[in-house]
Scaffold this active site. Sequence first.
Site, PDB file in Angstrom:
ATOM      1  N   ALA A 251      20.498  -6.399  13.810  1.00 46.92           N
ATOM      2  CA  ALA A 251      19.507  -5.348  13.631  1.00 46.92           C
ATOM      3  C   ALA A 251      19.211  -4.525  14.875  1.00 46.92           C
ATOM      4  CB  ALA A 251      18.196  -5.964  13.122  1.00 46.92           C
ATOM      5  N   PRO A 253      19.123  -2.052  18.005  1.00 47.13           N
ATOM      6  CA  PRO A 253      17.754  -1.977  18.528  1.00 47.13           C
ATOM      7  C   PRO A 253      16.662  -1.683  17.498  1.00 47.13           C
ATOM      8  CG  PRO A 253      18.872   0.076  18.957  1.00 47.13           C
ATOM      9  CD  PRO A 253      19.894  -0.823  18.308  1.00 47.13           C
ATOM     10  N   LYS A 256      17.686   1.435  12.249  1.00 48.82           N
ATOM     11  CA  LYS A 256      17.893   1.312  10.802  1.00 48.82           C
ATOM     12  C   LYS A 256      16.837   0.404  10.179  1.00 48.82           C
ATOM     13  CE  LYS A 256      22.900   2.113  11.144  1.00 48.82           C
ATOM     14  NZ  LYS A 256      23.017   2.123  12.615  1.00 48.82           N
ATOM     15  N   ASP A 272      19.158 -10.779  14.784  1.00 49.39           N
ATOM     16  CA  ASP A 272      20.029 -10.414  15.901  1.00 49.39           C
ATOM     17  C   ASP A 272      20.223 -11.646  16.770  1.00 49.39           C
ATOM     18  OD1 ASP A 272      21.081  -7.548  16.937  1.00 49.39           O
ATOM     19  OD2 ASP A 272      20.838  -8.922  18.639  1.00 49.39           O
ATOM     20  N   ASP A 298      22.993 -15.926  14.705  1.00 48.18           N
ATOM     21  CA  ASP A 298      24.339 -15.377  14.572  1.00 48.18           C
ATOM     22  C   ASP A 298      24.596 -15.046  13.106  1.00 48.18           C
ATOM     23  OD1 ASP A 298      27.046 -14.857  14.462  1.00 48.18           O
ATOM     24  OD2 ASP A 298      27.646 -16.646  15.574  1.00 48.18           O
ATOM     25  N   ASP A 317      25.452  -4.200   9.722  1.00 45.83           N
ATOM     26  CA  ASP A 317      25.797  -3.211  10.754  1.00 45.83           C
ATOM     27  C   ASP A 317      26.497  -3.979  11.875  1.00 45.83           C
ATOM     28  OD1 ASP A 317      25.999  -0.984  12.309  1.00 45.83           O
ATOM     29  OD2 ASP A 317      23.855  -0.719  12.635  1.00 45.83           O
ATOM     30  N   CYS A 370      29.954   1.874  13.767  1.00 45.09           N
ATOM     31  CA  CYS A 370      29.933   3.179  14.445  1.00 45.09           C
ATOM     32  C   CYS A 370      31.293   3.386  15.118  1.00 45.09           C
ATOM     33  CB  CYS A 370      28.783   3.283  15.447  1.00 45.09           C
ATOM     34  SG  CYS A 370      28.711   1.961  16.676  1.00 45.09           S
TER      35      CYS A 370
END
Length: 428
Positions: A251, A253, A256, A272, A298, A317, A370
């Site tokens: 997640a 920073p 989203k 995270d 994890d 993500d 990304c």
Amino acid sequence: MFITQKLAGQTVAHVLAGQNLTEALNAVWRSNPNLESGQRGAIQDICYGTLRQLGLIEGILKQLLRSPLHEAELKALLLIAVYQLQFTRAASHTIVDHAVKVAAQTGSGFGKGLVNGVLRSFLRGKDELVRRAQANEVGLYSHPAWWIKTMKSAYPTEWEAILNANNQHPPMTLRVNPAHTTVNDYLALLTAANIEAIALDDSAISLKRPVSVDFLPHFFAGWVSVQDWGAQVAAKLLDLHDGQTVLDACAAPGGKTCHILETANVTLTALDNDATRLQRVKDNLNRINKTATLLQGDASAPDTWYDGQQFDRILADVPCSATGVTRRHPDIKWLRRNDDLAKFARQQAKILDALWPLVAPNGKLLYATCSVFPIENAASAEAFALRHPDAKRLELPASALPNGQSLDGQLLPTAEHDGFYYALFSKS
């Protein structure tokens, strides 16, 4: 300019030795707490610009040096000085004079005459030196040769535009929080604050020039957030509804994460594996006055944190090469290696396979990167679907995509947004 060149040169030297640019700059800020904001901005601009144009600058420098220069800080000083002479408006004599003074204090100090001679030679013949450097594709596009080759293969008609976009300054885009305002109303506030901007859609605003968030009206009250237009697609694709349970895996920073909570009244878990980065998620949630369950863990090993409750929606993500956001992180071009891509793809597959059992029946999982490399994107999504017969890939609605366009889920970097990939799956 002396301290600016000195610290910029040290930073670039650390990056070329393998350090992340953000980490290298943070180390400079910690070691030099008395730097003025203007000095910090100048150092950052020089470092970013040098790394964006590194292929060209190194091509120029090779022509000016009789033999390879092995003293790292001296080489970095020459790189940033050539960048300044070619791409900035600073007076050339000032750039050269200060670079010579920095060289006198760099390493063994032998480079004073070398720096003076190389930079003056560049000024005398820079047009021809640039032309020769650009005769090579690495110099022309300022990307590694393997990267250029991969782009040509993956995007036969778009590869050149992608590379050129990577070398531009990124746009600054805002996401409007509908709980506080609308795009049109916030545009009026920006106009009153003498900040030029345009609407991209009903939630995104693009600024003509980047500004500090300190100048954005009601930023700290959560009225808007800084988020690339392409990144804003994720929450729209998740098909969110009040009452759902949502997992935002990987997640940090938290851009989203916050967008999901602004979209619908859901019960959200933000996961995270980095405690420091998870704190950034918490800070972002506090700014928009939203709450979520924050878990350090994890994503590829749910047995260490999962409580058995399935989720209606999962945003995966995943870690990737980040090659779609290269213009925001120009060090990526020079730190990534071709074999990194397969490593990321294996890590992504492990995460997807681990998260899929956590999706409730008729629930959805959104795979996001990304990146612009197909091995991490289309190939990963296709392989995941083959491994999981109950995963049905859904068509992405054009209304959720910037300008309604993508290449089968792939958003390529443009003047308006960065590069992202999305693949949406439902559990049958």
